[in-house]
Design a protein around this motif. Structure first.
Motif, mmCIF file in Angstrom:
data_model
loop_
_atom_site.group_PDB
_atom_site.id
_atom_site.type_symbol
_atom_site.label_atom_id
_atom_site.label_comp_id
_atom_site.label_asym_id
_atom_site.label_seq_id
_atom_site.Cartn_x
_atom_site.Cartn_y
_atom_site.Cartn_z
ATOM 1 N N GLY A 269 0.832 -1.211 0.000
ATOM 2 C CA GLY A 269 0.000 0.000 0.000
ATOM 3 C C GLY A 269 0.860 1.253 0.000
ATOM 4 N N VAL A 270 2.021 1.177 0.678
ATOM 5 C CA VAL A 270 2.916 2.343 0.727
ATOM 6 C C VAL A 270 3.359 2.715 -0.697
ATOM 7 N N ALA A 271 3.574 1.709 -1.543
ATOM 8 C CA ALA A 271 3.977 1.999 -2.932
ATOM 9 C C ALA A 271 2.918 2.854 -3.632
ATOM 10 N N GLU A 272 1.636 2.523 -3.429
ATOM 11 C CA GLU A 272 0.570 3.313 -4.076
ATOM 12 C C GLU A 272 0.521 4.721 -3.477
ATOM 13 N N ILE A 273 0.839 4.833 -2.187
ATOM 14 C CA ILE A 273 0.842 6.153 -1.553
ATOM 15 C C ILE A 273 1.970 7.016 -2.132
ATOM 16 N N ILE A 274 3.144 6.384 -2.347
ATOM 17 C CA ILE A 274 4.263 7.114 -2.983
ATOM 18 C C ILE A 274 3.826 7.585 -4.380
ATOM 19 N N LYS A 275 3.057 6.735 -5.057
ATOM 20 C CA LYS A 275 2.564 7.114 -6.397
ATOM 21 C C LYS A 275 1.765 8.420 -6.323
ATOM 22 N N TYR A 276 0.896 8.554 -5.292
ATOM 23 C CA TYR A 276 0.112 9.794 -5.183
ATOM 24 C C TYR A 276 1.030 10.990 -4.920
ATOM 25 N N GLY A 277 2.125 10.751 -4.188
ATOM 26 C CA GLY A 277 3.116 11.815 -3.988
ATOM 27 C C GLY A 277 3.734 12.217 -5.316
ATOM 28 N N MET A 278 4.069 11.217 -6.131
ATOM 29 C CA MET A 278 4.686 11.522 -7.427
ATOM 30 C C MET A 278 3.701 12.187 -8.374
ATOM 31 N N LEU A 279 2.410 11.989 -8.110
ATOM 32 C CA LEU A 279 1.403 12.639 -8.953
ATOM 33 C C LEU A 279 1.054 14.033 -8.420
ATOM 34 N N LYS B 31 5.432 14.764 2.465
ATOM 35 C CA LYS B 31 5.966 15.315 3.712
ATOM 36 C C LYS B 31 5.829 14.292 4.847
ATOM 37 N N ILE B 32 4.654 13.676 4.934
ATOM 38 C CA ILE B 32 4.434 12.664 5.992
ATOM 39 C C ILE B 32 5.400 11.492 5.780
ATOM 40 N N LEU B 33 5.480 11.022 4.551
ATOM 41 C CA LEU B 33 6.351 9.859 4.281
ATOM 42 C C LEU B 33 7.799 10.179 4.627
ATOM 43 N N HIS B 34 8.282 11.350 4.172
ATOM 44 C CA HIS B 34 9.680 11.699 4.440
ATOM 45 C C HIS B 34 9.931 11.796 5.939
ATOM 46 N N SER B 35 8.974 12.395 6.678
ATOM 47 C CA SER B 35 9.202 12.539 8.129
ATOM 48 C C SER B 35 9.197 11.167 8.810
ATOM 49 N N CYS B 36 8.413 10.229 8.272
ATOM 50 C CA CYS B 36 8.326 8.904 8.915
ATOM 51 C C CYS B 36 9.490 7.989 8.549
ATOM 52 N N VAL B 37 10.010 8.119 7.312
ATOM 53 C CA VAL B 37 11.070 7.182 6.930
ATOM 54 C C VAL B 37 12.422 7.578 7.524
ATOM 55 N N LEU C 7 13.472 7.251 -1.909
ATOM 56 C CA LEU C 7 12.273 7.183 -1.056
ATOM 57 C C LEU C 7 11.726 5.754 -1.024
ATOM 58 N N ILE C 8 11.678 5.125 -2.185
ATOM 59 C CA ILE C 8 11.138 3.757 -2.256
ATOM 60 C C ILE C 8 12.008 2.794 -1.446
ATOM 61 N N ARG C 9 13.327 2.967 -1.563
ATOM 62 C CA ARG C 9 14.231 2.092 -0.796
ATOM 63 C C ARG C 9 14.059 2.339 0.706
ATOM 64 N N ALA C 10 13.934 3.615 1.083
ATOM 65 C CA ALA C 10 13.780 3.951 2.512
ATOM 66 C C ALA C 10 12.488 3.372 3.094
ATOM 67 N N CYS C 11 11.497 3.159 2.232
ATOM 68 C CA CYS C 11 10.236 2.552 2.689
ATOM 69 C C CYS C 11 10.319 1.024 2.684
ATOM 70 N N GLY C 12 11.495 0.488 2.353
ATOM 71 C CA GLY C 12 11.681 -0.967 2.408
ATOM 72 C C GLY C 12 11.169 -1.682 1.183
ATOM 73 N N LEU C 13 10.945 -0.933 0.092
ATOM 74 C CA LEU C 13 10.418 -1.549 -1.132
ATOM 75 C C LEU C 13 11.539 -1.738 -2.156
ATOM 76 N N PRO C 14 11.381 -2.690 -3.087
ATOM 77 C CA PRO C 14 12.441 -2.933 -4.079
ATOM 78 C C PRO C 14 12.479 -1.846 -5.153
#
Ligand code: GLY
Length: 362
Positions: free
Chosen positions: A183-193, A200-206, A300-307
């Motif tokens: 689900g985090v991958a789809e959330i990053i997608k909305y950031g990229m869109l 901001k939330i993702l960066h502060s959390c990772v 960002l994707i790597r920091a979220c633990g995704l490939p």
């Protein structure tokens, strides 16, 4: 509880209810939009074991008569066989057009139950109760329903909007880590869109987390609401996916090819994460994407633990992509980041895709 109103072509259509501990109120939330009736409650064995009793009791308390259908969890169930079993179950239990399907589960359950609702007796009402992050932020909203065919993912489906969606974020607590990350991958997608709040939330959390779920936990309702609102910006004027909605396919052409080529061993969000990194790398090499974007996305994707890459060869990915439903004859549309927060849709000849896949490798 937060509510997002889904308006399709300007008309109020349904409410997405977002909050914590909402399952025990599912019956009363649903009774606001549907009179008591027979309910076919559809779930999978894994998630059903956690939440069926709560939801079914709540439906019964609100006056609904409930019939339960459950099937094995996983993408391999999203096929013609399970779909047919659901239709026979609906008929055997005398579900009619004034009755209701209520589904509880991740994207697989939602897509299957939604497709059954879209087609049984030419369409009956249904309610989505997504329990995975991916289903909350993406598949439960917007009315895409489907099953997979041998030749590819989601190749058989229909557009059919639910009458209500209930996102109870506490259900994410029992979600396996890899599915949360999906689900985090789809959330990053909305950031990229373009959704800066999400980034901001993702960066502060990772930045300082041992466990992304716990870091994101205080923000889950907000993130789900922001994600759905962003998605709706693309869906509301293009429900049938012929224009603006296609931006939501960022990372998905390569992502679907990875899923298909791995025979679904690589889950959707992980594949989309690789797809977003690959298309950013290829975009830079084609001078469409601003330099540095691929590095930022990948970090960002790597920091979220995704490939961020795959060992599947470009040729195998290309062969899988040939059956992608985003292909139109000899052409395929790709969503390419221009920079972080801005993307564009470009059409390519299908055989150009092989080169693009190669450019995206590293
Ligand atoms: N998952 C992309 C869409 O709903 O269009």
């Amino acid at each position: 509880m937060n509510k997002v109103t889904v308006k399709i072509n300007g008309e109020e259509d349904y409410i997405v209810n977002i909050g914590s501990d909402l399952l025990k109120d599912a019956g009363s939330i649903i009774s606001e939009v549907h009179a008591p009736c027979r309910v076919a409650y559809i779930t999978d064995f894994t998630v059903g074991a956690h939440y069926t009793a709560t939801v079914v009791d709540s439906l019964k308390d609100a006056g609904f008569e409930v019939f339960i259908f459950a099937f094995p969890a996983g993408e391999s169930s999203k096929n013609m066989e399970t779909y047919e079993k659901i239709l026979e179950f609906l008929a055997d239990n005398e579900i009619t057009r004034s009755d209701l399907i209520v589904e509880l589960g991740g994207g697989v359950v939602g897509d299957l139950a939604g497709f059954a609702a879209a087609t049984y007796m030419r369409g009956i009402d249904y309610v989505q109760i997504p329990t995975s992050l991916l289903a909350m932020v993406d598949s439960s909203v917007g009315g895409k329903t489907s099953i997979d065919l041998e030749s590819g993912k989601n190749l058989c489906g229909a557009f059919h909007q639910p009458i209500s969606v209930i996102c109870s974020v506490d259900t994410l607590e029992t979600l396996e880590k890899k599915y949360f990350d999906d689900g985090v991958a789809e959330i990053i997608k909305y950031g990229m869109l373009g959704n800066e709040k999400i980034l901001k939330i993702l960066h502060s959390c990772v930045e300082n987390h041992d466990n992304l779920y716990f870091a994101l936990k205080p923000f889950l309702s907000e993130i789900v609401e922001e994600s759905i609102s962003t998605k709706l910006n693309f869906v509301k004027s293009d429900v049938y996916d012929n224009g603006k909605r296609q931006f939501l396919n960022l990372g998905h052409t390569i992502g679907h090819a990875i899923e298909h080529a791995s025979r679904y061993a690589i889950p959707h969000g992980h594949a989309v994460a690789v797809g977003m990194c690959s298309i950013a790398r290829a975009g830079e090499k084609m001078n469409i994407t601003e330099e540095g974007t691929a590095n930022n996305v990948t970090a960002l994707i790597r920091a979220c633990g995704l490939p961020t890459s795959t060992i599947i060869s470009p040729v195998d990915l290309y062969n899988s992509a040939l059956s992608d439903k985003k292909r139109r004859g000899g052409e395929i549309s790709l969503v390419i980041p221009v920079k972080f927060g801005e993307c564009e849709i470009k059409k390519f000849k299908i055989d150009e895709l092989k080169n693009i896949l190669t450019l995206g490798v590293k």
